[in-house]
Design an enzyme around this catalytic site. Sequence first.
Site, short mmCIF file in Angstrom:
data_model
loop_
_atom_site.label_atom_id
_atom_site.label_comp_id
_atom_site.label_asym_id
_atom_site.label_seq_id
_atom_site.Cartn_x
_atom_site.Cartn_y
_atom_site.Cartn_z
N LYS A 125 75.56 -93.33 13.09
CA LYS A 125 76.45 -92.96 14.19
C LYS A 125 77.85 -92.65 13.67
O LYS A 125 78.49 -91.68 14.08
CB LYS A 125 76.53 -94.10 15.21
CG LYS A 125 75.19 -94.51 15.83
CD LYS A 125 74.65 -93.50 16.79
CE LYS A 125 73.49 -94.05 17.62
NZ LYS A 125 72.35 -94.52 16.84
N LYS A 160 76.70 -95.66 23.70
CA LYS A 160 75.56 -96.08 22.91
C LYS A 160 75.96 -97.11 21.85
O LYS A 160 77.10 -97.11 21.37
CB LYS A 160 74.88 -94.89 22.24
CG LYS A 160 75.77 -93.98 21.40
CD LYS A 160 75.00 -92.73 20.99
CE LYS A 160 75.86 -91.73 20.25
NZ LYS A 160 75.12 -90.51 19.88
N ARG A 210 67.25 -81.54 15.90
CA ARG A 210 67.21 -82.17 14.59
C ARG A 210 67.20 -81.07 13.54
O ARG A 210 66.24 -80.31 13.41
CB ARG A 210 65.97 -83.05 14.46
CG ARG A 210 65.66 -83.53 13.05
CD ARG A 210 66.79 -84.34 12.40
NE ARG A 210 67.22 -85.47 13.18
CZ ARG A 210 66.62 -86.66 13.16
NH1 ARG A 210 65.55 -86.85 12.42
NH2 ARG A 210 67.11 -87.66 13.89
N ARG A 225 64.66 -81.43 20.68
CA ARG A 225 63.97 -82.49 21.43
C ARG A 225 64.54 -82.49 22.84
O ARG A 225 65.65 -82.91 23.08
CB ARG A 225 64.18 -83.82 20.71
CG ARG A 225 63.56 -83.80 19.30
CD ARG A 225 64.14 -84.85 18.38
NE ARG A 225 65.56 -84.65 18.17
CZ ARG A 225 66.32 -85.48 17.47
NH1 ARG A 225 65.79 -86.55 16.91
NH2 ARG A 225 67.60 -85.25 17.32
N ARG A 233 67.96 -88.54 27.55
CA ARG A 233 67.69 -88.65 26.12
C ARG A 233 66.60 -87.67 25.71
O ARG A 233 65.56 -87.57 26.35
CB ARG A 233 67.25 -90.07 25.76
CG ARG A 233 68.28 -91.13 26.12
CD ARG A 233 67.70 -92.52 25.96
NE ARG A 233 66.57 -92.75 26.87
CZ ARG A 233 65.82 -93.84 26.84
NH1 ARG A 233 66.06 -94.79 25.96
NH2 ARG A 233 64.83 -93.98 27.70
N ASP A 273 71.86 -84.31 13.83
CA ASP A 273 71.57 -84.16 15.24
C ASP A 273 72.67 -83.32 15.87
O ASP A 273 73.86 -83.65 15.74
CB ASP A 273 71.48 -85.52 15.93
CG ASP A 273 70.19 -86.26 15.58
OD1 ASP A 273 69.30 -85.64 14.94
OD2 ASP A 273 70.07 -87.44 15.93
N GLU A 281 75.13 -86.95 15.31
CA GLU A 281 74.74 -88.01 14.38
C GLU A 281 74.37 -87.39 13.04
O GLU A 281 73.99 -86.22 12.96
CB GLU A 281 73.53 -88.82 14.90
CG GLU A 281 73.83 -89.70 16.08
CD GLU A 281 72.65 -90.61 16.45
OE1 GLU A 281 71.75 -90.82 15.59
OE2 GLU A 281 72.63 -91.11 17.58
N ASN A 283 71.68 -88.54 10.24
CA ASN A 283 70.61 -89.49 9.96
C ASN A 283 70.24 -89.44 8.48
O ASN A 283 69.91 -88.37 7.95
CB ASN A 283 69.38 -89.16 10.81
CG ASN A 283 69.65 -89.34 12.29
OD1 ASN A 283 69.46 -90.41 12.84
ND2 ASN A 283 70.12 -88.27 12.94
#
Length: 317
Positions: A125, A160, A210, A225, A233, A273, A281, A283
């Site tokens: 994050k 979050k 992604r 997504r 979400r 992301d 984000e 990842n």
Amino acid sequence: MDILFVADPLESFKTYKDTTFSMMREAQKRGHRIIACEPKHLVWQRGGVVQAAVRRITLTGQADAWFTEAEPATVALKDLDAIVMRKDPPFDSEFFYATHLLEQAEREGAKVFNKPRALRDHPEKLAILEFPEFIGPTLVTRDPAAVRAFHAEHRDIILKPLDGMGGMGIFRVKDDGLNLGGIIETLNKDGAETIMVQKFLPAIKDGDKRVLVIGGKPVPYCLARIPQGGEVRGNLAAGGKGVAQPLSDSDRRIAEALGPILATRGLLLVGLDVIGDSLTEINVTSPTCFQEISDQTGFDVPAMFVDALEAAVAEGR
């Protein structure tokens, strides 16, 4: 090469979509030997080197009994050609300790991907804070008053936890501020834990994309997504629908700007992301979506990854 995958238990793999499985399958296709263990199997003792109790496996190509294995063995990590750290989040204390053991193995001569120090230095994050030019309005705080001020300014926000995964613990608060106080108390544990707050991005309706970056270079397709039903979400774990699509100009601009920087730090594989034109984000622990992108587009993501892994090992990176 002998490649050790430090991952979750093999019995938990959903091979029809598991990215680590797709890496193993491509590596075996090229003649590499596949070895697996869990973080709990890493051991170090003074006078010795980092070792692991491992499973030497062969993939069968079957859906159910998807691997066979030789007798369990104990190996020194420095004697292997590559170690691929693929333990799924959360990044908890045990994950943290595993990175220190893997970093000790590096000092002894092991080659670990992604680098353990880089895993620690890029919490998924918070890593976006280094690249403010690519992110939307974002607040990181423990202070409820700061969250309320952020909501008063932006009117529609996402809250979050910093240690969540798969969309866990994400809340949206709209203009009416309904239940904002309760959500703050739930997430920041009455001021004990730091949370992230971001302006809601309407482009989420088109998907939380992604974008994979391998060896500093973007995969030409991303997986959007897309939230389903009344969800905010897009995460696949939260019921999102994964739709592969070519990178947009902004996706590529973000990936090409960050990719080389992150690669030089030892991050062979990164999952960015992106919602609309905004990075949300970075990842690094166990990025996924290899099989979904490959199945829908025909682009061989696992092959691109193993190419990069082979090159990194050959170059001694």
